[in-house]
Design a protein around this motif. Structure first.
Motif, PDB file in Angstrom:
ATOM      1  N   LYS A  86      -3.699 -20.601  -3.706  1.00 29.76           N
ATOM      2  CA  LYS A  86      -4.606 -19.832  -2.856  1.00 29.76           C
ATOM      3  C   LYS A  86      -4.026 -18.441  -2.669  1.00 29.76           C
ATOM      4  N   LEU A  87      -4.885 -17.428  -2.790  1.00 27.24           N
ATOM      5  CA  LEU A  87      -4.520 -16.049  -2.463  1.00 27.24           C
ATOM      6  C   LEU A  87      -5.184 -15.737  -1.134  1.00 27.24           C
ATOM      7  N   LEU A  88      -4.374 -15.473  -0.114  1.00 24.42           N
ATOM      8  CA  LEU A  88      -4.892 -15.311   1.240  1.00 24.42           C
ATOM      9  C   LEU A  88      -4.633 -13.904   1.752  1.00 24.42           C
ATOM     10  N   PRO A  89      -5.686 -13.124   1.986  1.00 26.20           N
ATOM     11  CA  PRO A  89      -5.485 -11.770   2.488  1.00 26.20           C
ATOM     12  C   PRO A  89      -5.127 -11.785   3.974  1.00 26.20           C
ATOM     13  N   CYS A  90      -4.251 -10.899   4.358  1.00 30.44           N
ATOM     14  CA  CYS A  90      -3.829 -10.764   5.756  1.00 30.44           C
ATOM     15  C   CYS A  90      -5.002 -10.249   6.588  1.00 30.44           C
ATOM     16  N   SER A  91      -5.360 -10.980   7.614  1.00 28.19           N
ATOM     17  CA  SER A  91      -6.501 -10.586   8.441  1.00 28.19           C
ATOM     18  C   SER A  91      -6.247  -9.250   9.148  1.00 28.19           C
ATOM     19  N   MET A  92      -5.022  -9.003   9.600  1.00 24.55           N
ATOM     20  CA  MET A  92      -4.716  -7.734  10.271  1.00 24.55           C
ATOM     21  C   MET A  92      -4.848  -6.558   9.304  1.00 24.55           C
ATOM     22  N   ALA A  93      -4.325  -6.719   8.077  1.00 21.71           N
ATOM     23  CA  ALA A  93      -4.409  -5.644   7.085  1.00 21.71           C
ATOM     24  C   ALA A  93      -5.864  -5.368   6.712  1.00 21.71           C
ATOM     25  N   LEU A  94      -6.670  -6.419   6.587  1.00 23.83           N
ATOM     26  CA  LEU A  94      -8.094  -6.212   6.312  1.00 23.83           C
ATOM     27  C   LEU A  94      -8.742  -5.407   7.428  1.00 23.83           C
ATOM     28  N   ASP A  95      -8.434  -5.766   8.670  1.00 25.69           N
ATOM     29  CA  ASP A  95      -8.979  -5.033   9.816  1.00 25.69           C
ATOM     30  C   ASP A  95      -8.553  -3.570   9.787  1.00 25.69           C
ATOM     31  N   LEU A  96      -7.275  -3.313   9.550  1.00 26.60           N
ATOM     32  CA  LEU A  96      -6.771  -1.936   9.518  1.00 26.60           C
ATOM     33  C   LEU A  96      -7.448  -1.108   8.429  1.00 26.60           C
ATOM     34  N   MET A  97      -7.719  -1.748   7.303  1.00 27.04           N
ATOM     35  CA  MET A  97      -8.335  -1.048   6.180  1.00 27.04           C
ATOM     36  C   MET A  97      -9.863  -1.064   6.250  1.00 27.04           C
ATOM     37  N   ARG A  98     -10.385  -1.707   7.284  1.00 26.09           N
ATOM     38  CA  ARG A  98     -11.839  -1.853   7.469  1.00 26.09           C
ATOM     39  C   ARG A  98     -12.490  -2.506   6.250  1.00 26.09           C
ATOM     40  N   LEU A  99     -11.884  -3.610   5.823  1.00 23.50           N
ATOM     41  CA  LEU A  99     -12.382  -4.379   4.690  1.00 23.50           C
ATOM     42  C   LEU A  99     -12.819  -5.760   5.157  1.00 23.50           C
ATOM     43  N   SER A 100     -13.700  -6.375   4.403  1.00 24.60           N
ATOM     44  CA  SER A 100     -14.124  -7.744   4.685  1.00 24.60           C
ATOM     45  C   SER A 100     -13.721  -8.633   3.513  1.00 24.60           C
ATOM     46  N   VAL A 108      -9.707 -14.277  -4.329  1.00 23.65           N
ATOM     47  CA  VAL A 108      -9.039 -14.162  -3.028  1.00 23.65           C
ATOM     48  C   VAL A 108      -9.777 -15.036  -2.019  1.00 23.65           C
ATOM     49  N   GLY A 109      -9.007 -15.818  -1.286  1.00 23.31           N
ATOM     50  CA  GLY A 109      -9.557 -16.761  -0.323  1.00 23.31           C
ATOM     51  C   GLY A 109      -9.846 -16.133   1.030  1.00 23.31           C
ATOM     52  N   PRO A 110      -9.959 -16.968   2.045  1.00 22.61           N
ATOM     53  CA  PRO A 110     -10.336 -16.480   3.370  1.00 22.61           C
ATOM     54  C   PRO A 110      -9.211 -15.693   4.040  1.00 22.61           C
ATOM     55  N   PRO A 111      -9.577 -14.712   4.867  1.00 17.83           N
ATOM     56  CA  PRO A 111      -8.567 -13.980   5.636  1.00 17.83           C
ATOM     57  C   PRO A 111      -7.743 -14.945   6.484  1.00 17.83           C
ATOM     58  N   THR A 112      -6.450 -14.662   6.553  1.00 15.92           N
ATOM     59  CA  THR A 112      -5.516 -15.545   7.255  1.00 15.92           C
ATOM     60  C   THR A 112      -4.551 -14.707   8.071  1.00 15.92           C
TER      61      THR A 112
END
Length: 129
Positions: A86-100, A108-112
């Protein structure tokens, strides 16, 4: 019994992304459970449609490009397709970058969150790149 490998990938350099992908693909191919936490400078390389390559740190990165070594993204994709990875994107980094989640490559799997990732990694082998 399958081993469990958890990889924290925060680098933005070719050599470290390549090594993390090599660990993930080999472990997944041999039947191990693999989870890769993508954050910080690693995360942008998994945005859908991104074509920029990470910078090389030294001679080995240049040699990998010259010799046609399979790129890190291909190895990560193989780990997901062929094994229990599983490739899990960091939820905080997604938020900072304004990505979904929809902004990320399809493998890439669900934000974690980091807390969840570390909790899941308890008792497993943990590598950081």
């Amino acid at each position: 019994m399958a081993r469990r490998l958890f990889i924290v990938c925060v680098t933005g350099t070719r050599e470290k992304l390549q090594m993390a992908a090599m660990f993930a693909s080999v472990a997944a191919a041999t039947g191990d459970e693999v989870s890769v936490f993508l954050s910080m400078n690693a995360l942008p390389y998994f945005i859908k449609g991104r074509v920029a390559e990470p910078p090389v740190e030294g001679e080995m990165g240049t040699l990998m490009e010259q010799k046609g070594v399979p790129p890190f993204k291909q190895l990560f994709q193989q780990a997901v397709q062929l094994g229990d990875a599983k490739l899990l994107p960091c939820s905080m980094a997604l938020d900072l970058m304004r990505l979904s989640k929809d902004s990320m490559d399809e493998e890439v799997g669900p934000p974690t969150g980091l807390t969840r990732f570390l909790s899941d990694a308890e008792g497993a082998q943990l590598l950081t790149f």
